[in-house]
Design a protein around this motif. Sequence first.
Motif, PDB file in Angstrom:
ATOM      1  N   PHE A   5       1.242  -0.819   0.307  1.00 31.24           N
ATOM      2  CA  PHE A   5      -0.283   0.191  -0.280  1.00 31.24           C
ATOM      3  C   PHE A   5       0.604   1.649  -0.252  1.00 31.24           C
ATOM      4  CE2 PHE A   5      -2.141  -3.466   1.859  1.00 31.24           C
ATOM      5  CZ  PHE A   5      -4.032  -3.237   1.030  1.00 31.24           C
ATOM      6  N   ASP A   6       1.006   1.084  -1.291  1.00 32.60           N
ATOM      7  CA  ASP A   6       1.949   2.490  -1.303  1.00 32.60           C
ATOM      8  C   ASP A   6       1.862   3.951  -1.650  1.00 32.60           C
ATOM      9  OD1 ASP A   6       4.599   3.759  -1.562  1.00 32.60           O
ATOM     10  OD2 ASP A   6       4.716   3.130  -3.680  1.00 32.60           O
ATOM     11  N   GLY A   7       1.812   4.770  -0.118  1.00 34.34           N
ATOM     12  CA  GLY A   7       1.450   5.766   0.528  1.00 34.34           C
ATOM     13  C   GLY A   7      -0.349   6.069   0.136  1.00 34.34           C
ATOM     14  N   CYS A   8      -1.227   4.501   0.313  1.00 32.49           N
ATOM     15  CA  CYS A   8      -1.883   4.853   0.270  1.00 32.49           C
ATOM     16  C   CYS A   8      -2.716   5.617   1.126  1.00 32.49           C
ATOM     17  CB  CYS A   8      -3.134   3.382  -0.004  1.00 32.49           C
ATOM     18  SG  CYS A   8      -2.489   3.005  -1.593  1.00 32.49           S
ATOM     19  N   PRO A   9      -3.764   6.877   1.228  1.00 27.68           N
ATOM     20  CA  PRO A   9      -5.027   7.199   2.366  1.00 27.68           C
ATOM     21  C   PRO A   9      -5.630   5.891   2.406  1.00 27.68           C
ATOM     22  CG  PRO A   9      -5.166   8.284   0.930  1.00 27.68           C
ATOM     23  CD  PRO A   9      -4.404   7.277  -0.054  1.00 27.68           C
ATOM     24  N   LEU A  10      -5.733   5.250   4.038  1.00 26.82           N
ATOM     25  CA  LEU A  10      -6.602   3.928   4.158  1.00 26.82           C
ATOM     26  C   LEU A  10      -7.687   4.918   6.078  1.00 26.82           C
ATOM     27  CD1 LEU A  10      -3.631   1.801   3.926  1.00 26.82           C
ATOM     28  CD2 LEU A  10      -6.257   1.333   3.368  1.00 26.82           C
ATOM     29  N   HIS A  11      -7.278   5.656   5.910  1.00 29.38           N
ATOM     30  CA  HIS A  11      -8.633   6.531   6.660  1.00 29.38           C
ATOM     31  C   HIS A  11      -9.707   5.599   7.256  1.00 29.38           C
ATOM     32  CE1 HIS A  11      -8.551   9.497   9.759  1.00 29.38           C
ATOM     33  NE2 HIS A  11      -9.558   9.017   9.479  1.00 29.38           N
ATOM     34  N   GLY A  12      -9.988   5.111   8.139  1.00 29.22           N
ATOM     35  CA  GLY A  12     -11.453   4.390   8.710  1.00 29.22           C
ATOM     36  C   GLY A  12     -11.407   3.815   8.272  1.00 29.22           C
ATOM     37  N   ALA A  13     -10.582   2.680   6.869  1.00 27.23           N
ATOM     38  CA  ALA A  13     -10.886   1.457   6.465  1.00 27.23           C
ATOM     39  C   ALA A  13     -10.913   0.168   7.454  1.00 27.23           C
ATOM     40  CB  ALA A  13      -9.506   1.262   5.709  1.00 27.23           C
ATOM     41  N   ASP A  14     -11.747  -0.670   7.709  1.00 25.82           N
ATOM     42  CA  ASP A  14     -11.868  -2.115   8.518  1.00 25.82           C
ATOM     43  C   ASP A  14     -11.344  -2.773   8.323  1.00 25.82           C
ATOM     44  OD1 ASP A  14     -12.755  -3.960   9.633  1.00 25.82           O
ATOM     45  OD2 ASP A  14     -14.924  -4.154   8.939  1.00 25.82           O
ATOM     46  N   PHE A  15      -9.758  -3.060   8.876  1.00 31.85           N
ATOM     47  CA  PHE A  15      -9.289  -4.616   8.622  1.00 31.85           C
ATOM     48  C   PHE A  15      -9.429  -5.804   9.537  1.00 31.85           C
ATOM     49  CE2 PHE A  15      -6.489  -1.440   6.678  1.00 31.85           C
ATOM     50  CZ  PHE A  15      -6.225  -1.764   5.444  1.00 31.85           C
ATOM     51  N   ARG A  16     -10.741  -5.332  10.258  1.00 35.48           N
ATOM     52  CA  ARG A  16     -11.012  -6.516  11.411  1.00 35.48           C
ATOM     53  C   ARG A  16     -10.379  -8.253  10.559  1.00 35.48           C
ATOM     54  NH1 ARG A  16     -16.614  -6.183  12.359  1.00 35.48           N
ATOM     55  NH2 ARG A  16     -16.579  -5.234  10.115  1.00 35.48           N
TER      56      ARG A  16
ATOM     57  N   ALA B 241      -7.994  -9.112   9.831  1.00 38.76           N
ATOM     58  CA  ALA B 241      -7.034  -9.074   8.480  1.00 38.76           C
ATOM     59  C   ALA B 241      -6.201  -9.887   8.634  1.00 38.76           C
ATOM     60  CB  ALA B 241      -7.351  -8.103   7.614  1.00 38.76           C
ATOM     61  N   ASN B 242      -5.604 -10.871   7.642  1.00 42.21           N
ATOM     62  CA  ASN B 242      -3.740 -10.771   7.881  1.00 42.21           C
ATOM     63  C   ASN B 242      -3.420  -9.877   6.715  1.00 42.21           C
ATOM     64  OD1 ASN B 242      -1.487 -12.168   6.995  1.00 42.21           O
ATOM     65  ND2 ASN B 242      -2.707 -14.385   6.217  1.00 42.21           N
ATOM     66  N   MET B 243      -2.937  -8.897   7.283  1.00 41.16           N
ATOM     67  CA  MET B 243      -1.581  -8.222   7.289  1.00 41.16           C
ATOM     68  C   MET B 243      -0.717  -8.331   7.689  1.00 41.16           C
ATOM     69  SD  MET B 243      -4.046  -5.389   9.743  1.00 41.16           S
ATOM     70  CE  MET B 243      -3.370  -3.982   8.354  1.00 41.16           C
ATOM     71  N   ALA B 244      -0.423  -9.643   7.108  1.00 40.11           N
ATOM     72  CA  ALA B 244       1.476  -9.985   7.684  1.00 40.11           C
ATOM     73  C   ALA B 244       2.465  -9.314   6.529  1.00 40.11           C
ATOM     74  CB  ALA B 244       1.787 -11.498   8.195  1.00 40.11           C
ATOM     75  N   THR B 245       3.468  -8.471   6.795  1.00 46.14           N
ATOM     76  CA  THR B 245       4.790  -8.571   6.200  1.00 46.14           C
ATOM     77  C   THR B 245       3.525  -7.793   4.991  1.00 46.14           C
ATOM     78  OG1 THR B 245       4.259 -10.394   4.624  1.00 46.14           O
ATOM     79  CG2 THR B 245       5.752 -10.704   6.122  1.00 46.14           C
ATOM     80  N   ALA B 246       3.234  -7.279   5.169  1.00 49.52           N
ATOM     81  CA  ALA B 246       2.303  -5.820   3.921  1.00 49.52           C
ATOM     82  C   ALA B 246       2.997  -4.930   4.664  1.00 49.52           C
ATOM     83  CB  ALA B 246       1.371  -5.835   4.542  1.00 49.52           C
ATOM     84  N   SER B 247       3.284  -3.653   3.590  1.00 49.62           N
ATOM     85  CA  SER B 247       4.139  -2.675   3.610  1.00 49.62           C
ATOM     86  C   SER B 247       2.942  -1.399   3.258  1.00 49.62           C
ATOM     87  CB  SER B 247       4.581  -2.157   2.699  1.00 49.62           C
ATOM     88  OG  SER B 247       5.684  -1.230   2.636  1.00 49.62           O
ATOM     89  N   PHE B 248       2.904  -0.710   4.956  1.00 43.15           N
ATOM     90  CA  PHE B 248       2.158   0.373   4.821  1.00 43.15           C
ATOM     91  C   PHE B 248       2.591   1.772   4.327  1.00 43.15           C
ATOM     92  CE2 PHE B 248      -0.910  -3.184   5.769  1.00 43.15           C
ATOM     93  CZ  PHE B 248      -2.275  -3.042   5.469  1.00 43.15           C
TER      94      PHE B 248
END
Length: 185
Positions: free
Chosen positions: A69-80, A82-89
Amino acid sequence: MKRMLKEELLSALSGRAQNDRLILRECELRDMDLTGADFSYADLTLSSFQNVVLNDASFHGSTVENALFDGCPLHGADFRDANMATASFRYCDMGGCDIRGADLFGAILEHAMLEGVVSDERTQWFRLHCPEKGAFLAYKKCVNDRMVQLLVPEDARRTSATMPSCRCDKAKVLTIKSFDFKEEF
């Protein structure tokens, strides 16, 4: 990596039954506004989001493992859940994101805006793994199999990010020994 256009993506997202697992692995998404999009239960492993607005998007129950996720606005996103392992934010605005029950092992949150992030006791790899307050003893494996015992003082700033290793801004070396503790340096 397959480049997807906005129309193609929205068609795939809307054309599925609720809670169906949509496979969007290794997709490249660029230059689009996907505010409020529903990626719930999607597999976005190794996907790339570049200049994509994802405010208030839902990634509930999704897999974004190793996604960028290269500089993406994710304000208020729902990651309940979720498998976010090794993702780049890196440099993402994640303010107000809901990460309850999410797994962030190895996720890169460097320079991410995290104000108001909602987590709970099921959220993995988001909180400190070292003591938050007070002095404590720490150990560091160094070159030539040396084991260094450190005293981390009470006023040291500390972080463990999304990995089991911890970092601090100051420490006092107490001992340096060989791994088998037979030699002292």
